[in-house]
Design an enzyme around this catalytic site. Structure first.
Site, PDB file in Angstrom:
ATOM      1  N   CYS A  92     -13.014 -12.570 -14.311  1.00  0.00           N
ATOM      2  CA  CYS A  92     -12.928 -13.899 -13.677  1.00  0.00           C
ATOM      3  C   CYS A  92     -13.088 -15.032 -14.669  1.00  0.00           C
ATOM      4  CB  CYS A  92     -13.970 -14.023 -12.569  1.00  0.00           C
ATOM      5  SG  CYS A  92     -15.650 -13.782 -13.153  1.00  0.00           S
ATOM      6  N   GLU A 121     -18.256 -17.024  -5.134  1.00  0.00           N
ATOM      7  CA  GLU A 121     -18.013 -16.827  -6.572  1.00  0.00           C
ATOM      8  C   GLU A 121     -16.537 -16.492  -6.696  1.00  0.00           C
ATOM      9  OE1 GLU A 121     -20.248 -17.090  -9.083  1.00  0.00           O
ATOM     10  OE2 GLU A 121     -22.010 -17.465  -7.846  1.00  0.00           O
TER      11      GLU A 121
HETATM   12  P1  NAD Z   1     -10.333  -9.930  -3.109  1.00  0.00           P
HETATM   13  O1  NAD Z   1     -10.412 -11.288  -2.617  1.00  0.00           O
HETATM   14  O2  NAD Z   1      -9.098  -9.146  -2.906  1.00  0.00           O
HETATM   15  O3  NAD Z   1     -11.481  -8.970  -2.530  1.00  0.00           O
HETATM   16  C1  NAD Z   1     -12.857  -9.241  -2.634  1.00  0.00           C
HETATM   17  C2  NAD Z   1     -13.563  -8.656  -1.436  1.00  0.00           C
HETATM   18  O4  NAD Z   1     -13.043  -9.259  -0.271  1.00  0.00           O
HETATM   19  C3  NAD Z   1     -13.398  -7.145  -1.290  1.00  0.00           C
HETATM   20  O5  NAD Z   1     -14.659  -6.572  -0.961  1.00  0.00           O
HETATM   21  C4  NAD Z   1     -12.449  -7.016  -0.129  1.00  0.00           C
HETATM   22  O6  NAD Z   1     -12.730  -5.867   0.649  1.00  0.00           O
HETATM   23  C5  NAD Z   1     -12.702  -8.251   0.669  1.00  0.00           C
HETATM   24  N1  NAD Z   1     -11.518  -8.687   1.403  1.00  0.00           N
HETATM   25  C6  NAD Z   1     -10.236  -8.545   1.040  1.00  0.00           C
HETATM   26  N2  NAD Z   1      -9.426  -9.090   1.959  1.00  0.00           N
HETATM   27  C7  NAD Z   1     -10.204  -9.590   2.943  1.00  0.00           C
HETATM   28  C8  NAD Z   1      -9.956 -10.305   4.149  1.00  0.00           C
HETATM   29  N3  NAD Z   1      -8.712 -10.573   4.563  1.00  0.00           N
HETATM   30  N4  NAD Z   1     -11.004 -10.689   4.890  1.00  0.00           N
HETATM   31  C9  NAD Z   1     -12.249 -10.431   4.480  1.00  0.00           C
HETATM   32  N5  NAD Z   1     -12.544  -9.766   3.344  1.00  0.00           N
HETATM   33  C10 NAD Z   1     -11.540  -9.350   2.585  1.00  0.00           C
HETATM   34  O7  NAD Z   1     -10.705 -10.130  -4.617  1.00  0.00           O
HETATM   35  P2  NAD Z   1     -10.481  -9.092  -5.737  1.00  0.00           P
HETATM   36  O8  NAD Z   1      -9.005  -8.948  -5.933  1.00  0.00           O
HETATM   37  O9  NAD Z   1     -11.317  -7.902  -5.450  1.00  0.00           O
HETATM   38  O10 NAD Z   1     -11.089  -9.826  -7.011  1.00  0.00           O
HETATM   39  C11 NAD Z   1     -10.304 -10.604  -7.871  1.00  0.00           C
HETATM   40  C12 NAD Z   1     -10.633 -12.066  -7.738  1.00  0.00           C
HETATM   41  O11 NAD Z   1     -12.021 -12.251  -7.756  1.00  0.00           O
HETATM   42  C13 NAD Z   1     -10.099 -12.908  -8.881  1.00  0.00           C
HETATM   43  O12 NAD Z   1      -9.601 -14.097  -8.353  1.00  0.00           O
HETATM   44  C14 NAD Z   1     -11.319 -13.180  -9.724  1.00  0.00           C
HETATM   45  O13 NAD Z   1     -11.272 -14.348 -10.492  1.00  0.00           O
HETATM   46  C15 NAD Z   1     -12.387 -13.250  -8.685  1.00  0.00           C
HETATM   47  N6  NAD Z   1     -13.670 -12.913  -9.266  1.00  0.00           N
HETATM   48  C16 NAD Z   1     -14.603 -13.883  -9.359  1.00  0.00           C
HETATM   49  C17 NAD Z   1     -15.801 -13.588  -9.969  1.00  0.00           C
HETATM   50  C18 NAD Z   1     -16.897 -14.611 -10.102  1.00  0.00           C
HETATM   51  O14 NAD Z   1     -17.994 -14.216 -10.446  1.00  0.00           O
HETATM   52  N7  NAD Z   1     -16.654 -15.869  -9.845  1.00  0.00           N
HETATM   53  C19 NAD Z   1     -16.030 -12.306 -10.457  1.00  0.00           C
HETATM   54  C20 NAD Z   1     -15.039 -11.349 -10.318  1.00  0.00           C
HETATM   55  C21 NAD Z   1     -13.847 -11.648  -9.708  1.00  0.00           C
END
Ligand code: NAD
Length: 455
Positions: A243, A209
Protein backbone atom coordinates in the site's frame (compact mmCIF):
# COMPACT_ATOMS: atom_id res chain seq x y z
CA UNK A 1 -23.82 -15.86 13.26
CA UNK A 2 -26.20 -13.50 15.07
CA UNK A 3 -26.07 -15.76 18.11
CA UNK A 4 -22.28 -15.85 18.07
CA UNK A 5 -22.09 -12.06 17.89
CA UNK A 6 -24.65 -11.70 20.68
CA UNK A 7 -22.59 -14.02 22.87
CA UNK A 8 -19.55 -11.82 22.21
CA UNK A 9 -21.51 -8.79 23.40
CA UNK A 10 -22.48 -10.65 26.61
CA UNK A 11 -18.89 -11.74 27.15
CA UNK A 12 -17.71 -8.16 26.76
CA UNK A 13 -20.39 -6.89 29.11
CA UNK A 14 -19.34 -9.43 31.75
CA UNK A 15 -16.17 -7.33 32.14
CA UNK A 16 -13.92 -10.36 31.58
CA UNK A 17 -11.69 -8.56 29.07
CA UNK A 18 -11.07 -5.48 31.17
CA UNK A 19 -8.32 -6.21 33.66
CA UNK A 20 -4.72 -5.45 32.84
CA UNK A 21 -3.68 -8.99 33.74
CA UNK A 22 -6.27 -10.52 31.39
CA UNK A 23 -5.09 -8.37 28.49
CA UNK A 24 -1.43 -9.14 29.14
CA UNK A 25 -2.12 -12.88 29.38
CA UNK A 26 -3.90 -12.84 26.00
CA UNK A 27 -1.06 -10.96 24.33
CA UNK A 28 1.50 -13.41 25.73
CA UNK A 29 -0.64 -16.33 24.61
CA UNK A 30 -0.88 -14.83 21.12
CA UNK A 31 2.89 -14.35 20.97
CA UNK A 32 3.52 -17.98 21.95
CA UNK A 33 1.10 -19.24 19.30
CA UNK A 34 2.67 -17.09 16.57
CA UNK A 35 6.11 -18.39 17.50
CA UNK A 36 4.81 -21.97 17.50
CA UNK A 37 3.38 -21.45 14.00
CA UNK A 38 6.50 -19.79 12.55
CA UNK A 39 7.32 -22.53 10.03
CA UNK A 40 3.67 -22.95 9.01
CA UNK A 41 3.48 -19.20 8.35
CA UNK A 42 6.59 -19.26 6.15
CA UNK A 43 5.18 -22.13 4.10
CA UNK A 44 1.78 -20.43 3.72
CA UNK A 45 3.16 -17.00 2.84
CA UNK A 46 5.43 -18.60 0.25
CA UNK A 47 2.48 -20.42 -1.23
CA UNK A 48 0.27 -17.31 -1.37
CA UNK A 49 2.80 -14.66 -2.37
CA UNK A 50 6.21 -16.35 -2.78
CA UNK A 51 7.63 -14.47 0.18
CA UNK A 52 11.00 -15.68 1.49
CA UNK A 53 11.51 -16.27 5.21
CA UNK A 54 13.60 -13.14 5.66
CA UNK A 55 11.00 -10.96 3.98
CA UNK A 56 8.30 -12.60 6.11
CA UNK A 57 10.21 -11.80 9.28
CA UNK A 58 10.64 -8.13 8.36
CA UNK A 59 7.11 -7.56 7.05
CA UNK A 60 4.87 -10.22 8.55
CA UNK A 61 5.52 -12.41 11.62
CA UNK A 62 8.64 -10.58 12.91
CA UNK A 63 6.84 -7.27 12.46
CA UNK A 64 3.91 -8.55 14.53
CA UNK A 65 6.18 -10.05 17.22
CA UNK A 66 7.96 -6.70 17.54
CA UNK A 67 4.61 -4.89 17.87
CA UNK A 68 3.54 -7.46 20.48
CA UNK A 69 6.76 -7.02 22.45
CA UNK A 70 6.41 -3.24 22.49
CA UNK A 71 2.77 -3.48 23.55
CA UNK A 72 3.40 -6.04 26.29
CA UNK A 73 6.28 -3.99 27.77
CA UNK A 74 4.42 -0.69 27.65
CA UNK A 75 0.88 -1.86 28.30
CA UNK A 76 0.52 -0.49 31.80
CA UNK A 77 1.99 2.90 30.90
CA UNK A 78 -0.06 3.20 27.69
CA UNK A 79 -3.29 2.45 29.54
CA UNK A 80 -2.66 4.91 32.38
CA UNK A 81 -5.29 7.66 32.62
CA UNK A 82 -3.89 11.02 31.47
CA UNK A 83 -4.28 13.75 34.10
CA UNK A 84 -5.20 17.15 32.63
CA UNK A 85 -5.46 20.60 34.25
CA UNK A 86 -8.83 21.81 35.53
CA UNK A 87 -10.09 25.30 34.65
CA UNK A 88 -10.84 27.96 37.25
CA UNK A 89 -14.61 27.44 37.05
CA UNK A 90 -14.30 23.85 38.24
CA UNK A 91 -11.59 24.10 40.88
CA UNK A 92 -10.89 22.29 43.16
CA UNK A 93 -12.07 19.38 40.96
CA UNK A 94 -9.47 17.18 39.26
CA UNK A 95 -9.73 15.98 35.64
CA UNK A 96 -8.41 13.02 33.71
CA UNK A 97 -8.88 11.13 30.42
CA UNK A 98 -9.45 7.41 30.77
CA UNK A 99 -9.14 4.86 27.98
CA UNK A 100 -12.32 2.82 27.92
CA UNK A 101 -12.62 -0.32 25.73
CA UNK A 102 -15.03 0.14 22.83
CA UNK A 103 -16.75 -3.27 23.02
CA UNK A 104 -17.06 -5.74 20.14
CA UNK A 105 -15.00 -4.57 17.16
CA UNK A 106 -14.63 -5.87 13.62
CA UNK A 107 -11.20 -6.01 11.97
CA UNK A 108 -11.11 -6.63 8.21
CA UNK A 109 -7.81 -7.49 6.49
CA UNK A 110 -6.48 -7.49 2.89
CA UNK A 111 -4.37 -10.13 1.12
CA UNK A 112 -1.06 -8.38 0.42
CA UNK A 113 0.38 -8.61 3.95
CA UNK A 114 -2.35 -10.98 5.14
CA UNK A 115 -0.79 -11.76 8.51
CA UNK A 116 0.63 -8.38 9.53
CA UNK A 117 -2.41 -6.38 8.51
CA UNK A 118 -4.86 -8.57 10.43
CA UNK A 119 -2.77 -9.24 13.54
CA UNK A 120 -1.27 -5.78 14.15
CA UNK A 121 -4.68 -4.17 14.70
CA UNK A 122 -5.70 -7.25 16.71
CA UNK A 123 -2.88 -6.50 19.19
CA UNK A 124 -4.24 -2.98 19.73
CA UNK A 125 -7.81 -4.21 20.09
CA UNK A 126 -6.84 -6.82 22.71
CA UNK A 127 -4.59 -4.36 24.56
CA UNK A 128 -7.47 -1.89 24.72
CA UNK A 129 -9.77 -4.55 26.26
CA UNK A 130 -12.14 -5.36 23.39
CA UNK A 131 -13.74 -8.49 21.93
CA UNK A 132 -12.80 -8.91 18.26
CA UNK A 133 -14.23 -10.39 15.09
CA UNK A 134 -11.38 -11.02 12.64
CA UNK A 135 -12.24 -11.14 8.93
CA UNK A 136 -9.20 -12.11 6.80
CA UNK A 137 -9.01 -11.71 3.05
CA UNK A 138 -10.21 -14.81 1.22
CA UNK A 139 -7.46 -14.44 -1.41
CA UNK A 140 -4.40 -15.45 0.66
CA UNK A 141 -5.96 -18.82 1.41
CA UNK A 142 -2.94 -20.71 2.78
CA UNK A 143 -2.09 -17.93 5.26
CA UNK A 144 -5.78 -17.63 6.10
CA UNK A 145 -5.78 -21.25 7.33
CA UNK A 146 -2.70 -20.79 9.53
CA UNK A 147 -4.12 -17.59 11.02
CA UNK A 148 -7.28 -19.47 11.83
CA UNK A 149 -5.26 -22.21 13.57
CA UNK A 150 -3.45 -19.58 15.65
CA UNK A 151 -6.63 -17.81 16.72
CA UNK A 152 -8.58 -20.98 17.47
CA UNK A 153 -5.66 -22.37 19.50
CA UNK A 154 -5.51 -19.20 21.64
CA UNK A 155 -8.96 -17.79 22.17
CA UNK A 156 -12.58 -18.73 22.85
CA UNK A 157 -14.89 -17.59 20.02
CA UNK A 158 -16.93 -15.33 22.30
CA UNK A 159 -13.71 -13.36 22.85
CA UNK A 160 -11.96 -13.49 19.46
CA UNK A 161 -14.03 -14.84 16.59
CA UNK A 162 -12.36 -15.79 13.30
CA UNK A 163 -14.78 -15.34 10.44
CA UNK A 164 -13.60 -16.64 7.04
CA UNK A 165 -15.47 -16.37 3.76
CA UNK A 166 -16.27 -14.13 0.84
CA UNK A 167 -16.04 -10.55 2.12
CA UNK A 168 -18.80 -9.28 -0.15
CA UNK A 169 -21.35 -11.54 1.55
CA UNK A 170 -19.96 -12.19 5.06
CA UNK A 171 -19.23 -8.57 5.95
CA UNK A 172 -22.59 -7.03 4.96
CA UNK A 173 -24.35 -9.95 6.71
CA UNK A 174 -22.49 -9.21 9.94
CA UNK A 175 -22.75 -5.44 9.77
CA UNK A 176 -26.45 -5.53 9.00
CA UNK A 177 -27.37 -7.93 11.79
CA UNK A 178 -25.13 -6.60 14.55
CA UNK A 179 -24.07 -3.12 15.70
CA UNK A 180 -20.29 -3.25 16.11
CA UNK A 181 -18.64 -0.71 18.37
CA UNK A 182 -15.94 -0.04 15.77
CA UNK A 183 -14.90 -1.27 12.34
CA UNK A 184 -11.23 -1.30 11.43
CA UNK A 185 -10.81 -1.89 7.70
CA UNK A 186 -7.65 -2.28 5.60
CA UNK A 187 -8.08 -2.61 1.85
CA UNK A 188 -9.01 -0.79 -1.31
CA UNK A 189 -10.64 2.62 -1.35
CA UNK A 190 -13.60 1.25 -3.35
CA UNK A 191 -14.51 -1.37 -0.73
CA UNK A 192 -13.62 1.09 2.06
CA UNK A 193 -16.37 3.34 0.76
CA UNK A 194 -18.90 0.47 1.03
CA UNK A 195 -17.77 -0.31 4.58
CA UNK A 196 -18.07 3.37 5.56
CA UNK A 197 -21.62 3.50 4.19
CA UNK A 198 -22.69 0.34 6.03
CA UNK A 199 -21.13 1.62 9.26
CA UNK A 200 -22.88 4.98 8.87
CA UNK A 201 -26.28 3.26 8.91
CA UNK A 202 -25.72 2.48 12.60
CA UNK A 203 -23.36 5.38 13.39
CA UNK A 204 -20.52 2.91 13.91
CA UNK A 205 -17.11 4.63 14.05
CA UNK A 206 -14.50 3.42 11.57
CA UNK A 207 -10.80 3.35 10.93
CA UNK A 208 -10.10 3.07 7.21
CA UNK A 209 -6.61 2.08 6.07
CA UNK A 210 -6.87 2.53 2.32
CA UNK A 211 -4.57 2.74 -0.68
CA UNK A 212 -3.88 5.28 -3.37
CA UNK A 213 -1.06 6.68 -5.44
CA UNK A 214 1.97 7.49 -3.28
CA UNK A 215 4.35 9.78 -5.17
CA UNK A 216 8.12 9.71 -4.92
CA UNK A 217 10.08 12.87 -5.76
CA UNK A 218 13.81 12.78 -6.53
CA UNK A 219 15.27 16.28 -6.45
CA UNK A 220 18.26 17.54 -8.41
CA UNK A 221 20.46 17.54 -5.28
CA UNK A 222 19.51 13.99 -4.17
CA UNK A 223 22.02 11.22 -3.62
CA UNK A 224 21.03 9.27 -6.72
CA UNK A 225 22.69 5.98 -5.80
CA UNK A 226 20.91 5.94 -2.43
CA UNK A 227 17.61 7.01 -3.98
CA UNK A 228 17.79 4.18 -6.55
CA UNK A 229 18.68 1.57 -3.91
CA UNK A 230 15.85 2.54 -1.61
CA UNK A 231 13.15 3.14 -4.21
CA UNK A 232 13.85 -0.19 -5.96
CA UNK A 233 13.93 -2.06 -2.66
CA UNK A 234 10.51 -0.80 -1.58
CA UNK A 235 8.77 -0.67 -4.95
CA UNK A 236 9.52 -4.26 -5.94
CA UNK A 237 9.19 -5.82 -2.51
CA UNK A 238 6.20 -8.23 -2.51
CA UNK A 239 6.12 -7.69 -6.30
CA UNK A 240 4.88 -4.14 -5.77
CA UNK A 241 1.76 -5.24 -3.87
CA UNK A 242 2.34 -2.82 -1.05
CA UNK A 243 0.00 0.00 0.00
CA UNK A 244 2.91 2.38 0.63
CA UNK A 245 4.99 1.42 -2.43
CA UNK A 246 6.12 4.44 -4.47
CA UNK A 247 3.41 4.42 -7.12
CA UNK A 248 5.37 6.62 -9.56
CA UNK A 249 8.60 8.62 -9.57
CA UNK A 250 9.01 12.30 -10.35
CA UNK A 251 12.67 13.00 -10.95
CA UNK A 252 14.33 16.31 -11.74
CA UNK A 253 15.09 16.28 -15.48
CA UNK A 254 18.82 16.77 -14.85
CA UNK A 255 18.97 13.47 -12.93
CA UNK A 256 16.58 11.22 -14.84
CA UNK A 257 19.18 9.28 -16.86
CA UNK A 258 21.39 8.78 -13.83
CA UNK A 259 18.46 7.57 -11.73
CA UNK A 260 17.21 5.13 -14.37
CA UNK A 261 20.73 3.74 -14.81
CA UNK A 262 21.15 3.31 -11.05
CA UNK A 263 17.71 1.69 -10.69
CA UNK A 264 18.41 -0.84 -13.47
CA UNK A 265 21.64 -1.76 -11.73
CA UNK A 266 19.87 -2.27 -8.41
CA UNK A 267 17.03 -4.34 -9.88
CA UNK A 268 19.58 -6.73 -11.35
CA UNK A 269 21.61 -6.78 -8.16
CA UNK A 270 18.58 -7.53 -5.96
CA UNK A 271 16.65 -9.95 -8.16
CA UNK A 272 19.13 -11.19 -10.81
CA UNK A 273 18.61 -11.42 -14.56
CA UNK A 274 15.72 -13.87 -14.02
CA UNK A 275 13.65 -12.52 -11.11
CA UNK A 276 11.10 -15.33 -11.59
CA UNK A 277 13.78 -17.69 -10.31
CA UNK A 278 14.90 -15.39 -7.47
CA UNK A 279 14.11 -16.21 -3.84
CA UNK A 280 13.92 -12.46 -3.27
CA UNK A 281 11.12 -11.76 -5.70
CA UNK A 282 7.44 -12.41 -5.08
CA UNK A 283 4.51 -13.34 -7.31
CA UNK A 284 1.21 -11.69 -8.07
CA UNK A 285 -1.56 -12.99 -5.81
CA UNK A 286 -3.96 -14.32 -8.50
CA UNK A 287 -4.96 -14.24 -12.17
CA UNK A 288 -7.37 -11.35 -11.70
CA UNK A 289 -4.64 -9.09 -10.30
CA UNK A 290 -2.14 -10.41 -12.89
CA UNK A 291 -4.44 -9.42 -15.75
CA UNK A 292 -5.15 -6.00 -14.24
CA UNK A 293 -1.48 -5.12 -13.60
CA UNK A 294 0.02 -6.63 -16.77
CA UNK A 295 -2.40 -4.55 -18.88
CA UNK A 296 -0.50 -1.44 -17.70
CA UNK A 297 2.65 -2.61 -19.49
CA UNK A 298 1.38 -1.33 -22.83
CA UNK A 299 0.68 2.15 -21.47
CA UNK A 300 4.22 3.52 -21.79
CA UNK A 301 7.68 2.90 -23.18
CA UNK A 302 9.51 0.15 -21.32
CA UNK A 303 12.88 1.30 -19.99
CA UNK A 304 13.55 -1.96 -18.18
CA UNK A 305 11.76 -5.27 -17.65
CA UNK A 306 8.33 -5.94 -19.10
CA UNK A 307 8.41 -9.76 -19.25
CA UNK A 308 5.45 -11.71 -17.82
CA UNK A 309 4.45 -15.34 -17.28
CA UNK A 310 0.81 -15.87 -16.36
CA UNK A 311 1.37 -19.56 -15.48
CA UNK A 312 3.52 -18.57 -12.52
CA UNK A 313 1.88 -15.17 -11.94
CA UNK A 314 5.15 -13.40 -12.68
CA UNK A 315 5.52 -9.79 -13.74
CA UNK A 316 9.10 -8.56 -14.09
CA UNK A 317 10.20 -5.44 -12.18
CA UNK A 318 9.51 -2.81 -14.81
CA UNK A 319 10.42 0.84 -15.37
CA UNK A 320 8.17 2.81 -17.73
CA UNK A 321 8.45 6.26 -19.30
CA UNK A 322 6.33 8.33 -21.69
CA UNK A 323 3.17 7.44 -19.78
CA UNK A 324 0.06 9.56 -20.36
CA UNK A 325 -1.39 11.08 -17.19
CA UNK A 326 -4.82 10.08 -18.46
CA UNK A 327 -3.92 6.39 -18.90
CA UNK A 328 -5.45 4.00 -16.38
CA UNK A 329 -2.01 3.30 -14.90
CA UNK A 330 -2.02 6.94 -13.73
CA UNK A 331 -5.68 6.92 -12.67
CA UNK A 332 -5.61 3.71 -10.59
CA UNK A 333 -3.32 2.63 -7.78
CA UNK A 334 -0.80 0.38 -9.61
CA UNK A 335 -0.31 -2.15 -6.77
CA UNK A 336 2.17 -4.17 -8.81
CA UNK A 337 5.82 -4.11 -9.96
CA UNK A 338 5.56 -1.38 -12.60
CA UNK A 339 7.08 2.03 -11.95
CA UNK A 340 6.26 4.98 -14.22
CA UNK A 341 8.97 7.65 -14.27
CA UNK A 342 8.27 11.30 -15.07
CA UNK A 343 10.78 14.12 -15.20
CA UNK A 344 10.14 17.70 -14.10
CA UNK A 345 11.91 21.03 -14.54
CA UNK A 346 10.03 22.97 -11.86
CA UNK A 347 8.42 21.99 -8.58
CA UNK A 348 5.09 23.35 -9.89
CA UNK A 349 5.13 20.85 -12.77
CA UNK A 350 5.65 17.98 -10.36
CA UNK A 351 3.00 19.28 -7.96
CA UNK A 352 0.43 19.44 -10.74
CA UNK A 353 0.86 15.70 -11.26
CA UNK A 354 0.72 14.91 -7.53
CA UNK A 355 -2.37 17.04 -7.02
CA UNK A 356 -4.38 14.86 -9.39
CA UNK A 357 -4.53 12.40 -6.47
CA UNK A 358 -4.69 14.45 -3.27
CA UNK A 359 -3.84 13.12 0.21
CA UNK A 360 -1.77 10.05 -0.72
CA UNK A 361 -1.11 7.40 1.93
CA UNK A 362 2.62 8.14 1.73
CA UNK A 363 4.88 10.73 0.15
CA UNK A 364 8.62 10.33 -0.43
CA UNK A 365 11.19 12.98 -1.22
CA UNK A 366 14.88 12.48 -1.87
CA UNK A 367 16.96 15.62 -1.38
CA UNK A 368 20.12 16.78 0.38
CA UNK A 369 18.65 20.14 1.36
CA UNK A 370 16.72 20.81 4.58
CA UNK A 371 14.80 23.70 3.04
CA UNK A 372 13.84 21.70 -0.08
CA UNK A 373 12.67 18.90 2.22
CA UNK A 374 10.55 21.34 4.27
CA UNK A 375 9.07 22.86 1.12
CA UNK A 376 7.99 19.47 -0.22
CA UNK A 377 6.57 18.23 3.07
CA UNK A 378 4.47 21.39 3.31
CA UNK A 379 3.32 21.13 -0.29
CA UNK A 380 2.01 17.55 -0.17
CA UNK A 381 -0.58 16.71 2.51
CA UNK A 382 -0.39 12.93 3.04
CA UNK A 383 -0.80 10.13 5.60
CA UNK A 384 2.93 9.82 6.34
CA UNK A 385 6.22 10.69 4.70
CA UNK A 386 9.86 9.63 4.40
CA UNK A 387 12.80 11.84 3.51
CA UNK A 388 15.55 9.98 1.63
CA UNK A 389 13.70 6.74 2.30
CA UNK A 390 10.54 4.88 1.27
CA UNK A 391 7.98 3.03 3.42
CA UNK A 392 10.17 2.41 6.48
CA UNK A 393 8.27 4.98 8.56
CA UNK A 394 5.60 2.35 9.12
CA UNK A 395 8.03 0.02 10.87
CA UNK A 396 8.57 2.48 13.75
CA UNK A 397 5.76 1.81 16.24
CA UNK A 398 6.36 5.23 17.82
CA UNK A 399 4.85 6.82 14.71
CA UNK A 400 1.11 6.67 13.91
CA UNK A 401 0.39 4.87 10.64
CA UNK A 402 -2.64 5.85 8.58
CA UNK A 403 -3.91 7.89 5.68
CA UNK A 404 -6.06 10.97 5.22
CA UNK A 405 -9.01 11.64 2.96
CA UNK A 406 -8.98 9.19 0.07
CA UNK A 407 -6.12 7.21 1.65
CA UNK A 408 -7.97 6.62 4.90
CA UNK A 409 -9.07 7.90 8.24
CA UNK A 410 -7.55 7.14 11.66
CA UNK A 411 -4.19 5.59 12.48
CA UNK A 412 -2.59 2.78 14.50
CA UNK A 413 0.65 1.04 15.59
CA UNK A 414 2.05 1.03 19.12
CA UNK A 415 0.19 3.24 21.55
CA UNK A 416 -1.81 4.75 18.67
CA UNK A 417 -3.52 1.36 18.26
CA UNK A 418 -4.68 1.52 21.85
CA UNK A 419 -6.04 5.01 21.21
CA UNK A 420 -7.87 3.77 18.10
CA UNK A 421 -9.53 0.93 19.99
CA UNK A 422 -10.42 2.95 23.12
CA UNK A 423 -12.91 5.65 23.88
CA UNK A 424 -11.28 8.72 25.46
CA UNK A 425 -13.53 9.13 28.46
CA UNK A 426 -13.50 12.51 30.18
CA UNK A 427 -13.71 12.17 33.96
CA UNK A 428 -14.02 15.03 36.45
CA UNK A 429 -13.87 14.36 40.18
CA UNK A 430 -15.19 17.03 42.52
CA UNK A 431 -14.55 17.05 46.27
CA UNK A 432 -17.49 17.51 48.61
CA UNK A 433 -15.70 19.63 51.21
CA UNK A 434 -15.98 22.76 49.07
CA UNK A 435 -19.38 23.69 47.69
CA UNK A 436 -19.72 27.44 47.09
CA UNK A 437 -23.23 28.82 46.52
CA UNK A 438 -21.94 30.57 43.40
CA UNK A 439 -23.00 27.89 40.88
CA UNK A 440 -26.48 27.34 42.24
CA UNK A 441 -29.64 29.35 41.56
CA UNK A 442 -30.69 32.00 42.12
CA UNK A 443 -28.14 33.23 39.59
CA UNK A 444 -29.45 36.80 39.40
CA UNK A 445 -26.82 39.36 40.35
CA UNK A 446 -23.85 37.03 39.71
CA UNK A 447 -23.11 38.15 36.13
CA UNK A 448 -20.08 40.25 37.04
CA UNK A 449 -18.59 37.35 38.99
CA UNK A 450 -19.30 34.88 36.13
CA UNK A 451 -17.63 37.27 33.69
CA UNK A 452 -14.55 37.24 35.88
CA UNK A 453 -14.44 33.45 36.22
CA UNK A 454 -15.60 32.39 32.74
CA UNK A 455 -13.55 34.19 30.12
P1 NAD B 1 -10.18 -5.43 -0.94
O1 NAD B 1 -10.84 -4.15 -0.80
O2 NAD B 1 -10.46 -6.27 -2.13
O3 NAD B 1 -10.45 -6.43 0.29
C1 NAD B 1 -10.18 -6.11 1.63
C2 NAD B 1 -11.17 -6.83 2.51
O4 NAD B 1 -12.47 -6.41 2.17
C3 NAD B 1 -11.13 -8.35 2.38
O5 NAD B 1 -11.18 -8.93 3.68
C4 NAD B 1 -12.39 -8.66 1.62
O6 NAD B 1 -12.95 -9.90 2.02
C5 NAD B 1 -13.30 -7.54 1.98
N1 NAD B 1 -14.26 -7.24 0.92
C6 NAD B 1 -14.07 -7.37 -0.40
N2 NAD B 1 -15.17 -6.98 -1.07
C7 NAD B 1 -16.08 -6.59 -0.16
C8 NAD B 1 -17.40 -6.06 -0.23
N3 NAD B 1 -18.03 -5.88 -1.40
N4 NAD B 1 -18.02 -5.75 0.92
C9 NAD B 1 -17.40 -5.91 2.09
N5 NAD B 1 -16.15 -6.41 2.22
C10 NAD B 1 -15.50 -6.75 1.11
O7 NAD B 1 -8.68 -5.02 -0.80
P2 NAD B 1 -7.47 -5.90 -1.19
O8 NAD B 1 -7.48 -6.06 -2.67
O9 NAD B 1 -7.47 -7.10 -0.31
O10 NAD B 1 -6.24 -4.99 -0.78
C11 NAD B 1 -5.62 -4.12 -1.69
C12 NAD B 1 -5.90 -2.68 -1.36
O11 NAD B 1 -5.70 -2.46 0.01
C13 NAD B 1 -4.98 -1.71 -2.07
O12 NAD B 1 -5.73 -0.62 -2.49
C14 NAD B 1 -4.01 -1.29 -0.99
O13 NAD B 1 -3.43 -0.03 -1.16
C15 NAD B 1 -4.88 -1.33 0.22
N6 NAD B 1 -4.07 -1.55 1.40
C16 NAD B 1 -3.98 -0.55 2.31
C17 NAD B 1 -3.16 -0.73 3.40
C18 NAD B 1 -3.01 0.33 4.46
O14 NAD B 1 -2.46 0.02 5.49
N7 NAD B 1 -3.47 1.54 4.24
C19 NAD B 1 -2.47 -1.93 3.56
C20 NAD B 1 -2.62 -2.92 2.61
C21 NAD B 1 -3.44 -2.74 1.52
Amino acid sequence: MEQMLASMRSYFQSGATQSLSFRKTQLLRLRDAIIAHEEALYIALYQDLKKGKEECWVTENGFVISELNATISNLEAWLEPTPVPTNLLNLPSSSRIEKEPLGVVLIIGPWNYPFQLLFTPLIGAIAAGNCVVLKPSEFASATEQVMKDIIVSCFAPEYILYMSGDGASVIPAMMQSFVFDHVFYTGSTAVGRLIYKMAAENLVPVTLELGGKSPCVVESDANIEIAAKRIVMTKFSNAGQMCVAPDYVLVHASKKDALVKAMRKRIEQYFGALPEESENYGKIINEKQFDRVSAYLSQGKILYGGRVNRNILFIEPTLLEEVSLDASIMRDEIFGPILPIFSFETKEQALQIIQRHPNPLAFYVFTASGSVEKGWLKAVPCGGACVNNASWHLTNHNLPFGGRGFSGTGAYHGKFSIETFSHKKAVMKTPTWFDPALKYPPLKGKLKLFKWIIR
